[in-house]
Scaffold this active site. Structure first.
Site, PDB file in Angstrom:
ATOM      1  N   GLY A 177      -1.686   7.175  -2.905  1.00 52.84           N
ATOM      2  CA  GLY A 177      -3.035   7.117  -2.354  1.00 52.84           C
ATOM      3  C   GLY A 177      -3.825   5.905  -2.773  1.00 52.84           C
ATOM      4  N   HIS A 223       0.863  -1.180   0.000  1.00 50.68           N
ATOM      5  CA  HIS A 223       0.000   0.000   0.000  1.00 50.68           C
ATOM      6  C   HIS A 223       0.898   1.228   0.000  1.00 50.68           C
ATOM      7  CE1 HIS A 223      -3.665   2.371   0.856  1.00 50.68           C
ATOM      8  NE2 HIS A 223      -2.815   3.157   1.519  1.00 50.68           N
ATOM      9  N   CYS A 224       0.772   2.041  -1.036  1.00 50.10           N
ATOM     10  CA  CYS A 224       1.643   3.210  -1.195  1.00 50.10           C
ATOM     11  C   CYS A 224       0.871   4.475  -0.844  1.00 50.10           C
ATOM     12  CB  CYS A 224       2.163   3.287  -2.629  1.00 50.10           C
ATOM     13  SG  CYS A 224       3.313   4.654  -2.897  1.00 50.10           S
ATOM     14  N   PRO A 225       1.198   5.149   0.256  1.00 47.22           N
ATOM     15  CA  PRO A 225       0.492   6.392   0.580  1.00 47.22           C
ATOM     16  C   PRO A 225       0.834   7.533  -0.370  1.00 47.22           C
ATOM     17  CG  PRO A 225       2.286   6.012   2.132  1.00 47.22           C
ATOM     18  CD  PRO A 225       2.208   4.794   1.272  1.00 47.22           C
TER      19      PRO A 225
END
Length: 488
Positions: free
Chosen positions: A199, A194-196
């Protein structure tokens, strides 16, 4: 039909027809007012949707907006302050190349952020209940017994045993390389991470766009940083270093941003280049699923054995379609995904809900009987024709309380002798109790009899005449029963 009764019957029939015929005429108008809902409006995961479900993102989008601001501000300053000078002094190709890289970076970023990463649909309640029963049978336990914790399946892929784990939230056995994202609350196929910064989750359907984004961003960052330094050097040769910084203060800000970000971006691009060449994911590399430290027998079953083939499959292979129809309309009979129960079987939950429903129906049915018995039984006709009186059918009673077996009534303390009673003795008692509500013959409750739902009931037209003490005792007992039921 008795003479003189035609008028009331017609009125009754007319009112009954008008009542039932008005409801179907109103339902189409109500349905037209209610707009059809799309599936993204009831999506169970923690995601945000825009443009009527076309754009899908995670709820944590603050870092994504920071990424947009850094790229737009840095590139905008470069095009506004550095490119005019470099196009004249060196070549006009510099702003052209920077523009191509900028649009490529923005396109791949938005494509990664706004697309479905490969979310797996959750099981419907029927599918979840069937799967729970299969697990119970496989574990050798009944639906009410204790189920042991292991919930895995084993499959063989290219000679390597791979375990398929059960997701208690989505109620499915996850396919190989899939994992559940705790932030988005979805199972993602070929989950990478999951890449912030974008997003969104990075999975099977958007991994290539993520890799193209970080790779092109690395080139753009290096390109801007290199030509900002070139711009400052050329100006310092003419007017000095301090005057060059005064003439182009934006170049200092661009150089600082690029200097601190180029190392992480280039390093991330190199790491994912290694993952693509070996056909691994970030999740598998962190867990060490196919590490050489576990022995020679532990190899990556997904690798094609060729770096070029692995890169072609990851970057040039076909994109699988989305498994969630987020823009589709919700059908009235479409089953919704099963809610997470943290390991509790859906079959047991459904059974308990059914038992509660049956209990409520029984309580409501008993309330109807006690409410009818709570009213004092008085009738002006002093005749007795039948020992058994039938309870009129209640339309609200349904299964499993369709048949009610009423216990024998408690005999009153004193029963007047009907043979010796006269109409003159009854009428004064009726006048003394004007406050009581009298029942019509059709509303009077019956002594014990098994009443089947939907069966025609014959009503008696005569009633017992009870004394004052009997009426009061019956009224008090009925009120006590109603009070006890109201507390249930």
């Amino acid at each position: 039909m008795p003479p003189g009764g035609g008028g009331p019957m017609k009125d009754c029939e007319y009112s009954q027809i008008s009542t039932h015929s008005s409801s179907p005429m109103e339902s189409p108008h109500k349905k037209k007012k209610i707009a059809a809902r799309r599936k993204w409006e009831v999506f169970p995961g923690r995601n945000k949707f825009f443009c009527n479900g076309r754009i899908m993102m995670a709820r944590q989008t603050g870092v994504f907006y920071l990424t947009l601001v850094l790229i737009l501000v840095t590139s905008g300053l470069f095009f506004a302050f550095d490119c005019p000078y470099l196009a004249v002094k060196i070549t006009p190709a510099i702003p052209a190349v920077a523009g191509i890289l900028f649009f490529f970076v923005m396109g791949t970023l938005l494509r990664t952020s706004f697309s479905d990463p490969g979310v797996l649909p959750r099981a419907t309640p029927d599918e979840a209940a069937d799967l729970e029963r299969q697990i119970d049978i496989a574990n050798g336990t009944s639906s009410g017994g204790y189920r042991p914790p292991p919930r895995t399946k084993e499959v063989i892929i290219n000679g390597q045993t791979v375990k398929l784990k059960y997701c208690f939230t989505c109620k499915i056995f996850r396919p190989p390389r899939a994992s559940h994202c705790s932030l988005c609350d979805n199972c993602v196929e070929r989950f990478d991470h999951h890449c912030p910064w974008v997003g969104n989750c990075v999975g099977k359907r958007n991994y290539r766009f993520f890799y193209m984004f970080i790779l092109s961003l690395s080139f753009l960052t290096v390109f801007i940083f290199a030509f900002v330094i070139t711009h400052v050097i050329l100006r310092s040769q003419q007017t000095g270093f301090l005057n060059a910084l005064k003439d182009s203060p934006a170049s200092v800000l661009e150089a600082v941003v690029c200097f601190f970000s180029v190392w992480s971006i280039v390093g991330l691009s190199g790491f994912h280049t290694y993952l693509i060449s070996s056909n691994q994911t970030t999740n598998e590399d962190i867990k060490g699923s196919w590490s050489n430290k576990r022995g020679k027998e532990n190899y990556n079953p997904y690798s094609y054995g060729n770096i070029f083939t692995n890169c072609c499959v990851a970057l040039c292979g076909p994109i699988s379609p989305s498994l969630i129809d987020r823009r589709g309309y919700i059908q009235p009979d479409t089953p919704q995904p099963a809610a997470p129960s943290n390991g509790i079987t859906m079959y047991g939950a459904t059974q308990s809900q059914s038992d509660m429903c049956d209990q409520d129906q029984c309580i409501q049915s008993t309330k109807f009987v006690l409410q009818a018995a709570a009213t004092p039984l008085l009738q002006s006709e002093p005749s007795l024709t039948s020992d058994e009186l039938h309870l009129p059918g209640k339309p609200g009673l349904g299964t499993p309380c369709a048949s009610l077996t009423l216990g024998p009534p408690t005999p009153p303390a004193s029963m007047p002798n009907l043979a010796e009673a006269t109409l003159a003795d009854v009428m004064p008692r009726k006048d003394e109790h004007m406050g009581h509500q009298f029942l019509t013959p059709d509303e009077a409750p019956s002594p014990p009899r098994l009443l089947a739902a939907g069966s025609p009931l014959a009503h008696s037209r005569t009633m017992h005449v009870l004394g004052l003490a009997s009426q009061d005792s019956l009224h008090e007992d009925s009120v006590r029963g109603l009070v006890k039921l109201s507390s249930v």
